[in-house]
Each structure stands twice: as C-alpha cells, then as structure tokens.
Enzyme design. Structure first.
Site, mmCIF file in Angstrom:
data_model
loop_
_atom_site.group_PDB
_atom_site.id
_atom_site.type_symbol
_atom_site.label_atom_id
_atom_site.label_comp_id
_atom_site.label_asym_id
_atom_site.label_seq_id
_atom_site.Cartn_x
_atom_site.Cartn_y
_atom_site.Cartn_z
ATOM 1 C CE LYS A 34 41.290 30.489 45.289
ATOM 2 N NZ LYS A 34 42.172 31.302 44.431
ATOM 3 C CG ASN A 35 39.366 32.785 42.454
ATOM 4 O OD1 ASN A 35 40.216 32.869 43.356
ATOM 5 N ND2 ASN A 35 39.435 31.902 41.488
ATOM 6 C CB CYS A 129 51.910 30.819 40.858
ATOM 7 S SG CYS A 129 50.650 30.530 39.605
ATOM 8 N NE ARG A 134 48.126 33.308 37.152
ATOM 9 C CZ ARG A 134 47.530 32.931 38.284
ATOM 10 N NH1 ARG A 134 48.134 32.059 39.062
ATOM 11 N NH2 ARG A 134 46.377 33.428 38.648
ATOM 12 C CG ASP A 320 40.241 28.075 38.467
ATOM 13 O OD1 ASP A 320 39.699 29.071 38.991
ATOM 14 O OD2 ASP A 320 41.327 28.142 37.859
ATOM 15 N NE ARG A 412 46.920 29.963 47.184
ATOM 16 C CZ ARG A 412 46.901 30.057 45.843
ATOM 17 N NH1 ARG A 412 47.511 29.168 45.097
ATOM 18 N NH2 ARG A 412 46.283 31.053 45.252
HETATM 19 C C1 EPZ Z 1 41.917 34.438 37.941
HETATM 20 O O1 EPZ Z 1 43.326 34.546 37.800
HETATM 21 C C2 EPZ Z 1 41.687 33.442 39.068
HETATM 22 N N1 EPZ Z 1 42.288 33.955 40.306
HETATM 23 C C3 EPZ Z 1 42.318 32.092 38.708
HETATM 24 O O2 EPZ Z 1 41.997 31.180 39.753
HETATM 25 C C4 EPZ Z 1 41.665 31.606 37.408
HETATM 26 O O3 EPZ Z 1 42.267 30.384 37.023
HETATM 27 C C5 EPZ Z 1 41.878 32.646 36.311
HETATM 28 O O4 EPZ Z 1 41.317 33.921 36.736
HETATM 29 C C6 EPZ Z 1 41.204 32.267 34.996
HETATM 30 O O5 EPZ Z 1 39.851 32.068 35.194
HETATM 31 C C7 EPZ Z 1 41.626 34.910 41.019
HETATM 32 O O6 EPZ Z 1 40.563 35.362 40.647
HETATM 33 C C8 EPZ Z 1 42.279 35.354 42.291
HETATM 34 P P1 EPZ Z 1 43.705 35.852 34.043
HETATM 35 P P2 EPZ Z 1 43.953 35.730 36.872
HETATM 36 O O7 EPZ Z 1 44.315 37.183 34.182
HETATM 37 O O8 EPZ Z 1 43.140 36.943 36.982
HETATM 38 C C9 EPZ Z 1 46.967 35.679 30.657
HETATM 39 C C10 EPZ Z 1 42.420 29.412 41.219
HETATM 40 O O9 EPZ Z 1 42.790 28.239 41.047
HETATM 41 N N2 EPZ Z 1 47.213 37.098 30.965
HETATM 42 O O10 EPZ Z 1 42.315 35.722 33.512
HETATM 43 O O11 EPZ Z 1 45.407 35.818 37.162
HETATM 44 C C11 EPZ Z 1 47.463 34.768 31.764
HETATM 45 O O12 EPZ Z 1 48.846 34.488 31.585
HETATM 46 C C12 EPZ Z 1 43.069 30.546 40.475
HETATM 47 O O13 EPZ Z 1 41.477 29.749 41.993
HETATM 48 C C13 EPZ Z 1 48.082 37.811 30.151
HETATM 49 O O14 EPZ Z 1 48.638 37.287 29.179
HETATM 50 O O15 EPZ Z 1 43.756 35.070 35.430
HETATM 51 C C14 EPZ Z 1 46.627 33.540 31.600
HETATM 52 O O16 EPZ Z 1 47.219 32.750 30.589
HETATM 53 C C15 EPZ Z 1 44.215 30.082 39.583
HETATM 54 N N3 EPZ Z 1 48.331 39.116 30.451
HETATM 55 C C16 EPZ Z 1 45.295 34.081 31.074
HETATM 56 O O17 EPZ Z 1 45.552 35.415 30.622
HETATM 57 C C17 EPZ Z 1 47.752 39.730 31.527
HETATM 58 O O18 EPZ Z 1 48.017 40.932 31.748
HETATM 59 C C18 EPZ Z 1 44.222 34.143 32.131
HETATM 60 O O19 EPZ Z 1 44.702 34.959 33.172
HETATM 61 C C19 EPZ Z 1 46.879 38.989 32.345
HETATM 62 C C20 EPZ Z 1 46.616 37.667 32.048
#
Ligand code: EPZ
Length: 456
Positions: A34-35, A129, A134, A320, A412
């Site tokens: 998915k991701n 979410c 996020r 995840d 999802r």
């Molecule tokens: C991706 O989300 C995945 N989603 C998530 O999968 C996954 O849990 C996550 O990466 C971590 O591996 C997709 O790929 C569509 P991040 P993403 O930006 O990109 C903080 C699932 O269950 N952060 O790496 O949104 C954020 O708050 C989903 O399949 C900032 O602080 O994750 C979080 O604490 C859920 N500032 C951490 O980084 C930013 O600008 C990781 O977020 C961006 C992120």
C-alpha cells in the site's frame, strides 16, 4: 470523472465474526505494498507518457488515490484487479475534492509532481488522523528550499515556483527527522529541478527505494536511495515505464505475527526477506522457527516468550507492526515492554485488548505486557488500521468468539484480509450488511470471487 466505485458495501456497518482457538496452516499470497503503490501513483504524474503499474493492491486507500488523480485530469485504465495504466498527458490543476484529501493523507504526495509539471499546486492540508497530528513542516521547508513559495490559508496549501521560474532549483536539504513522506515528496520535487539536490537525514524505508527505482526507470538520476543521504541530479523530463510494486512488508509481517500468535505453521510469499529483518529477529527471539527460501518465508511456532520491542525508522522495528506484535505478546510467557517512539497516539488497541483479558500497563506510549493464560472473545471496534488488525489477531487466539468492527480501517491496508485468514483455516466470516442499493450480498458470492483470485 468516473469515480472508482468504492466497495459496494459500506465497511463502516460491517463486522467480522471470529471463532477463537484457531490454528492456521498453508500458504497465502502477499499483495503489493500500500505505502509504495500510493507514492508510485503520485510519481506517475511526473511524465506525459503512460506508466504501467502492476501488483497494485485492491484497497480503499488506492481507490481514493486513483479518484484524486482523476480529479486533476489523469486517465486511469484498470487492466485487471492489480494492473493499471496511468496517463497524465492532460494533467491540470483542477480542484481535488476536499473530502478525498482529508480522507487520504497520501494525496499530499501530488504537491511535488504538480509543482514540477505545472509550476503550482493547491492542496487541502492533510489532516491529522487517529494515530497523531501528522505535521508536514518538513515537506514545506524542503519545498521552500527548492525554490517554492508556500502559503497555508483556509486549510489549503498553495504552492508555486518562485519568480515565475519554470523549474525548481536543486539544493542541499537537511531533514529535521527521517520522515518517509517528506523524503518521498522532496524526491518527486527534485527529480525535475535544475541542478543537484542532496537530501540528508532521509528516511530509508523500502517504499522509498521502490519509488527511486521506478523514477530511475523513467530517466531520473537518483543515487543512494535507501541510505540517509540521497543524491539527485535534476533532468528536464521523464519518460513512461512499467513497474511492479514491491510486496507489502507490513501485510507480510501481520500474517507472520498471526501465525505465531496461534502457534501455527504457515508460508507467505512473495516477500523480500530483507524488508522484515527487525521483525524476523524478534519472532525468533520470542521462540518462532523461521525458514527463508528466496522470496518466501515459513514460520513455525510452538511457544511464545515475552520480548521487548521499540519502534524506530527503517531498518528498526516498524511502527506499523507495533500493534499486531503487541497482540502476539498477550499470552507469551513472561513480560514484554512495547515502546512506540514514532507516533504520539498509536496505542489505541491497548484498552480493547485489555477488555479481552490482557494484562497491560500503559504509560507514555510504553506498554508493559504480562502474559496471561487465556483471552476472552468480545465485541470490539478498532479505531485505526493497524490496531484493528491487532484485535483480529487477539480474537484468533481467544477462548470463544469475537465480533470485530472498524473494518473501514482494515480495508484501507489489507487486501482480502479475512479471506486470506479463512484460506489458512481461520473460522472467520464478514457479516455483510445491505449495500447502499439495498441488494443483499451473500458471502458465497465473495468466496467464489476469491477462489477465482487464488485459482488464478
Ligand atoms: C508513512 O507515513 C506511512 N504512510 C505510515 O504508514 C508509516 O507508519 C510512517 O510512514 C512511518 O513509517 C505512507 O507511507 C502512506 P513520517 P508518514 O512522515 O510519511 C513526524 C500505515 O499504517 N513528522 O515518517 O506520514 C510524524 O509526526 C501508515 O500504513 C514530523 O514531525 O510518516 C511522525 O511522528 C500509518 N514532521 C514521524 O515523523 C513532518 O514534517 C514519522 O512520520 C513529517 C513527519
């Protein structure tokens, strides 16, 4: 715009009935990631040529992403359940329906390609979410450093390239945190920029490597994807390509955990074993036997010992799989400490698992689990994708039956989840409500459909 007809039924009103004391056996097929598929769909906007994507999972998030692309002029041909042809030659700004953006954070992936192709973009702010706020400041800061003006107003992010330039300008971006989404957004913005870009403190997830492999097939010049320092040399245009989405490591891990929790022996394929190293190590530590053969993994579990996990960016233990792994620890011998360090609100399953008789103490995103002898089936409603999967796993190991709701979350991220579990021998059935046109479906219909898929 012909919308991808989402599930004719409404999973919000459906439930899965699970009889516990289950044992699993046999082999199941792991779907495309998915991701990875979500970001590859966005990346296809970067060329006017056709992009052929295969191994696309049939998930509600994917259908939503397709509808978002269609709202900005993209033609999508569904060749079969897992193969599509994407044609972005008529890409335009259009108005992406707000509800689609709010329901699917991954829609924000379009901002880099839209900026690069059209010089501007306007996308609703992707909301938080159930698992956390996020934020997207890393995405915004990086795009500004690449020469974009970004304005956040009335819940929208409006972006355009500075000084009416045609292209963004390469630079050295240092991410404040190894954000997966920010790394992907900035790679897609930099591939058509003028000059060189370096992304330091980049995320290393396999889905980023899959994205860069497809972009390089299209003519991009990206090096060291999968490391924390990615080098990109901007090019003037990208060509079409054919690309197969990598297997879903999180779905694979979820099934391995379900097998371990039910003291079963199953085989899953296709998988890329190196994408699961941190989980495989913890499963072995907790007593499972793991056999890896090329692109398949077999697991056999006769006992479960409590082990500690702490989530971390790849190659650490994936956030995840934290909820599913917690479900595995509920009847383990001894204690286990589960620490969630990535998202601030990703322990929604804990209270639900305690209702089943689990012994868990939760403090500051650290769950201390004491193994119990038995769990009781309950009627439970999951509140996010991975916690709902965790409840299903716990229900498989409970003494009696459970009714699990919250399938709009499950659908999802897991393709045919209950059918795959049923194929492995689980006594599991989705209770179908009447669909919106008031026809009632019987589940024999679905079972026949699924048999066709597995027979293929
Ligand atoms: C991706 O989300 C995945 N989603 C998530 O999968 C996954 O849990 C996550 O990466 C971590 O591996 C997709 O790929 C569509 P991040 P993403 O930006 O990109 C903080 C699932 O269950 N952060 O790496 O949104 C954020 O708050 C989903 O399949 C900032 O602080 O994750 C979080 O604490 C859920 N500032 C951490 O980084 C930013 O600008 C990781 O977020 C961006 C992120």
């Amino acid at each position: 715009m012909i919308c991808e007809s989402d599930n004719k039924l409404n999973p919000k009103f459906e439930s899965i009935k699970i009889n516990g004391r289950c044992s699993l056996q046999g082999q199941i097929r792991i779907s495309g990631a998915k991701n990875s598929a979500l970001v590859l769909l966005a990346a296809s906007l970067l060329t006017k040529d056709k992009v052929y994507l295969t191994n696309i999972p049939d998930l509600s998030d994917i259908r939503k992403m397709k509808n978002i692309l269609k709202s900005i002029g993209v033609k999508i041909e569904n060749c079969n359940r897992e193969k599509i042809i994407i044609n972005s030659e008529n890409l335009h700004l259009g108005n992406i329906p707000h509800n689609l953006v709010h329901e699917l954070r991954a829609s924000f992936f379009c901002i880099g390609p839209l900026l690069s192709k059209l010089g501007q973009a306007s996308l609703a702010l992707p909301g938080g979410c159930n698992i956390g706020k996020r934020p997207i400041e890393e995405h915004i800061k990086g795009l500004q450093e690449l020469g974009a003006t970004i304005e956040e107003k009335d819940g929208f992010v409006n972006a355009r390239i500075n000084n009416n330039r045609r292209r963004l300008k390469g630079t050295h971006i240092r991410l404040g945190c190894p954000s997966v989404g920010a790394t992907e957004t900035l790679i897609m913005a930099a591939v058509l920029a003028e000059g060189k870009t370096i992304i330091s403190n980049a995320a290393r997830e396999p889905e980023i490597q899959d994205l860069c492999e497809m972009l390089n097939k299209m003519g991009a010049k990206i090096r060291r994807a999968g490391t924390s320092k990615i080098f990109i040399e901007g090019v003037k245009y990208l060509n079409g390509c054919s690309h197969e989405v990598i297997p879903d490591r999180i779905e694979a891990g979820t099934f391995l955990i379900a097998a371990a929790a039910t003291l079963s022996s199953i085989t899953i394929s296709p998988v890329i074993p190196s994408h699961l190293n941190s989980l495989l190590q913890k499963l072995k530590e907790s007593g499972s036997e793991i056999i890896i053969k090329n692109n398949s993994i077999s697991i056999k579990t006769e006992k479960i010992k409590g082990v500690n996990i702490e989530t971390a960016p790849f190659p650490g233990f994936p956030t995840d799989l934290q909820a599913p792994f917690t479900a595995l620890m509920l009847k383990a011998t001894g204690k286990s400490i589960i620490k969630e360090t990535i998202f601030e609100n990703r322990m929604n399953h804990i209270e639900l698992l305690k209702k089943m008789g689990a012994s868990i103490n939760l403090e500051n995103n650290i769950a201390t689990v004491s193994g119990v002898k038995k769990l009781s089936g309950r009627n439970l409603k999951g509140s996010d994708l991975r916690s709902t999967a965790a409840i299903v796993i716990a229900a498989l190991t409970a003494d009696n039956s459970s009714l699990v709701e919250g399938l709009e979350h499950l659908d999802r991220g897991y393709e045919d989840f209950e059918f795959k579990l049923k194929k492995l021998g689980a006594d599991i059935k989705r209770d179908l409500t009447r669909n919106i046109s008031n026809n009632s479906y019987n589940d024999d219909y679905f079972m026949n459909e699924v048999q066709k898929i597995y027979a293929a």
